[in-house]
Design a protein around this motif. Structure first.
Motif, PDB file in Angstrom:
ATOM      1  N   CYS A 159       0.701  -1.117   0.094  1.00  0.00           N
ATOM      2  CA  CYS A 159       0.028   0.055   0.015  1.00  0.00           C
ATOM      3  C   CYS A 159       0.934   1.416  -0.027  1.00  0.00           C
ATOM      4  O   CYS A 159       0.422   2.275   0.353  1.00  0.00           O
ATOM      5  N   GLY A 160       2.049   0.912  -0.568  1.00  0.00           N
ATOM      6  CA  GLY A 160       3.171   2.234  -0.413  1.00  0.00           C
ATOM      7  C   GLY A 160       2.771   3.574  -1.254  1.00  0.00           C
ATOM      8  O   GLY A 160       3.055   4.435  -0.736  1.00  0.00           O
ATOM      9  N   VAL A 161       2.007   3.138  -2.128  1.00  0.00           N
ATOM     10  CA  VAL A 161       1.721   4.484  -2.929  1.00  0.00           C
ATOM     11  C   VAL A 161      -0.028   4.932  -2.760  1.00  0.00           C
ATOM     12  O   VAL A 161      -0.490   5.519  -3.500  1.00  0.00           O
ATOM     13  N   SER A 162      -0.494   4.212  -1.706  1.00  0.00           N
ATOM     14  CA  SER A 162      -1.881   4.413  -1.581  1.00  0.00           C
ATOM     15  C   SER A 162      -2.301   4.869  -0.284  1.00  0.00           C
ATOM     16  O   SER A 162      -3.122   4.434   0.408  1.00  0.00           O
ATOM     17  N   PHE A 163      -1.671   6.036  -0.165  1.00  0.00           N
ATOM     18  CA  PHE A 163      -1.914   6.790   1.294  1.00  0.00           C
ATOM     19  C   PHE A 163      -1.864   6.117   2.366  1.00  0.00           C
ATOM     20  O   PHE A 163      -2.914   5.679   3.136  1.00  0.00           O
ATOM     21  N   ALA A 164      -0.757   5.183   2.583  1.00  0.00           N
ATOM     22  CA  ALA A 164      -0.674   4.374   3.757  1.00  0.00           C
ATOM     23  C   ALA A 164      -0.519   4.927   5.290  1.00  0.00           C
ATOM     24  O   ALA A 164      -1.192   4.504   6.224  1.00  0.00           O
ATOM     25  N   THR A 165      -0.319   6.243   5.213  1.00  0.00           N
ATOM     26  CA  THR A 165      -0.402   7.200   6.700  1.00  0.00           C
ATOM     27  C   THR A 165      -1.948   7.004   6.745  1.00  0.00           C
ATOM     28  O   THR A 165      -2.005   7.143   8.163  1.00  0.00           O
ATOM     29  N   GLU A 166      -3.082   6.838   6.021  1.00  0.00           N
ATOM     30  CA  GLU A 166      -4.324   6.877   6.343  1.00  0.00           C
ATOM     31  C   GLU A 166      -4.954   5.581   6.688  1.00  0.00           C
ATOM     32  O   GLU A 166      -5.873   5.504   7.140  1.00  0.00           O
ATOM     33  N   LYS A 167      -3.781   4.336   6.706  1.00  0.00           N
ATOM     34  CA  LYS A 167      -4.349   2.991   6.775  1.00  0.00           C
ATOM     35  C   LYS A 167      -3.735   2.349   7.866  1.00  0.00           C
ATOM     36  O   LYS A 167      -4.104   1.669   8.575  1.00  0.00           O
ATOM     37  N   VAL A 168      -2.293   2.477   8.013  1.00  0.00           N
ATOM     38  CA  VAL A 168      -1.593   1.673   8.940  1.00  0.00           C
ATOM     39  C   VAL A 168      -2.003   1.890  10.387  1.00  0.00           C
ATOM     40  O   VAL A 168      -2.569   0.824  11.060  1.00  0.00           O
ATOM     41  N   LEU A 169      -2.136   3.013  10.948  1.00  0.00           N
ATOM     42  CA  LEU A 169      -2.471   3.180  12.304  1.00  0.00           C
ATOM     43  C   LEU A 169      -3.924   2.836  12.561  1.00  0.00           C
ATOM     44  O   LEU A 169      -4.170   1.961  13.432  1.00  0.00           O
ATOM     45  N   PRO A 170      -4.962   3.436  11.573  1.00  0.00           N
ATOM     46  CA  PRO A 170      -6.244   2.992  11.861  1.00  0.00           C
ATOM     47  C   PRO A 170      -6.605   1.677  11.958  1.00  0.00           C
ATOM     48  O   PRO A 170      -7.212   1.058  12.773  1.00  0.00           O
ATOM     49  N   SER A 171      -5.857   0.786  11.085  1.00  0.00           N
ATOM     50  CA  SER A 171      -6.192  -0.656  10.790  1.00  0.00           C
ATOM     51  C   SER A 171      -5.530  -1.332  12.174  1.00  0.00           C
ATOM     52  O   SER A 171      -6.227  -2.314  12.493  1.00  0.00           O
ATOM     53  N   LEU A 172      -4.214  -1.077  12.379  1.00  0.00           N
ATOM     54  CA  LEU A 172      -3.445  -1.699  13.610  1.00  0.00           C
ATOM     55  C   LEU A 172      -4.211  -1.254  14.909  1.00  0.00           C
ATOM     56  O   LEU A 172      -4.743  -2.489  15.282  1.00  0.00           O
ATOM     57  N   CYS A 173      -4.723  -0.232  15.076  1.00  0.00           N
ATOM     58  CA  CYS A 173      -5.508   0.159  16.259  1.00  0.00           C
ATOM     59  C   CYS A 173      -6.690  -0.716  16.476  1.00  0.00           C
ATOM     60  O   CYS A 173      -7.448  -1.201  17.431  1.00  0.00           O
ATOM     61  N   SER A 174      -7.577  -0.625  15.250  1.00  0.00           N
ATOM     62  CA  SER A 174      -8.931  -1.642  15.228  1.00  0.00           C
ATOM     63  C   SER A 174      -8.598  -3.008  15.549  1.00  0.00           C
ATOM     64  O   SER A 174      -9.439  -3.592  16.324  1.00  0.00           O
ATOM     65  N   ASP A 175      -7.581  -3.438  14.750  1.00  0.00           N
ATOM     66  CA  ASP A 175      -7.487  -5.090  15.289  1.00  0.00           C
ATOM     67  C   ASP A 175      -6.863  -5.262  16.725  1.00  0.00           C
ATOM     68  O   ASP A 175      -6.962  -6.310  16.943  1.00  0.00           O
ATOM     69  N   SER A 176      -6.257  -4.122  17.078  1.00  0.00           N
ATOM     70  CA  SER A 176      -5.778  -4.364  18.507  1.00  0.00           C
ATOM     71  C   SER A 176      -6.560  -3.817  19.599  1.00  0.00           C
ATOM     72  O   SER A 176      -6.288  -3.710  20.690  1.00  0.00           O
ATOM     73  N   ASP A 177      -7.986  -3.840  19.232  1.00  0.00           N
ATOM     74  CA  ASP A 177      -8.842  -3.066  20.252  1.00  0.00           C
ATOM     75  C   ASP A 177      -8.718  -1.784  20.840  1.00  0.00           C
ATOM     76  O   ASP A 177      -9.045  -1.440  22.009  1.00  0.00           O
ATOM     77  N   ILE A 178      -7.770  -1.166  20.254  1.00  0.00           N
ATOM     78  CA  ILE A 178      -7.321   0.358  20.803  1.00  0.00           C
ATOM     79  C   ILE A 178      -8.668   1.296  20.616  1.00  0.00           C
ATOM     80  O   ILE A 178      -8.611   2.032  21.433  1.00  0.00           O
ATOM     81  N   VAL A 179      -9.019   1.334  19.267  1.00  0.00           N
ATOM     82  CA  VAL A 179     -10.278   2.014  18.887  1.00  0.00           C
ATOM     83  C   VAL A 179     -11.620   1.309  18.841  1.00  0.00           C
ATOM     84  O   VAL A 179     -11.503  -0.007  18.874  1.00  0.00           O
TER      85      VAL A 179
END
Length: 201
Positions: free
Chosen positions: A181-201
């Motif tokens: 996802c390097g050219v697909s706005f990774a900054t908008e995806k990495v943290l939200p997806s990680l936090c969702s899967d980790s039950d942070i959010v």
């Protein structure tokens, strides 16, 4: 994450300090933090050139890096560099990522109390069913990152220390998004997806 695998995990912490992570030098925050020394730390992401500061709060607070491109994983790299440096100080309890264009809407005291006495992190994470959201999920991300856990959100956050440690300990999400996802706005995806899967959010 295995117990003891993160160097800050067993540190005795004081709940009286917060940390500003700035993506660039800004004069707005110089006035906001003035008079509150001892309650905050500042870390500024900069390129290799040494910036000229207009506030003593910004002196020697730069975390240098190579050039960053908006939307690419190089922005995630910059955020993680800020976090890892800030985590080295055990007094830093809440981490706030801001840009030089962010404008404070409340006083320092109000924000300080709100963040330090809150038991949650504020990370935007939502399902975007369109082509710029889950439409960018790739089969290569399976089985670790499913389409159901694929999230989108702004890169700006306020984060408790325990959640910052989880973010820094991650290599799976970062490597998957960096590769696919390097050219697909990774900054908008990495943290939200990680936090969702980790039950942070």
């Amino acid at each position: 994450m295995e117990p003891g695998s993160v160097p800050w995990q067993d540190t005795v912490l004081q709940l009286d300090h917060w940390c500003l992570l700035l993506t660039s030098v800004t004069f707005i925050f110089a006035g906001v933090v003035k008079g509150h020394e001892g309650k905050f730390s500042i870390y500024i992401h900069t390129f290799k050139e040494r910036p000229i500061h207009i506030s003593p709060h910004f002196y020697d607070r730069e975390i240098h890096s190579d050039e960053v491109t908006w939307g690419r994983t190089s922005m995630v790299d910059a955020e993680k560099r800020l976090l890892v440096n800030a985590l080295e100080d055990p007094e830093n309890q809440h981490f706030v990522l801001l840009s030089e264009s962010c404008i404070p809407l409340h006083t320092f005291d109000y924000t300080y109390r709100y963040l330090l006495y809150s038991n949650v992190s504020f990370i935007e994470s939502f399902v975007d069913p369109g082509p710029h959201g889950t439409g960018r999920h790739m089969e290569h991300m399976l089985p670790e990152i499913t389409k159901e856990n694929f999230r989108k959100g702004a890169q700006w956050f306020t984060m408790k220390r325990e959640h910052a440690v989880i973010v820094m300990a991650d290599s799976l999400y970062y490597s998957k998004f960096s590769k696919y996802c390097g050219v697909s706005f990774a900054t908008e995806k990495v943290l939200p997806s990680l936090c969702s899967d980790s039950d942070i959010v």
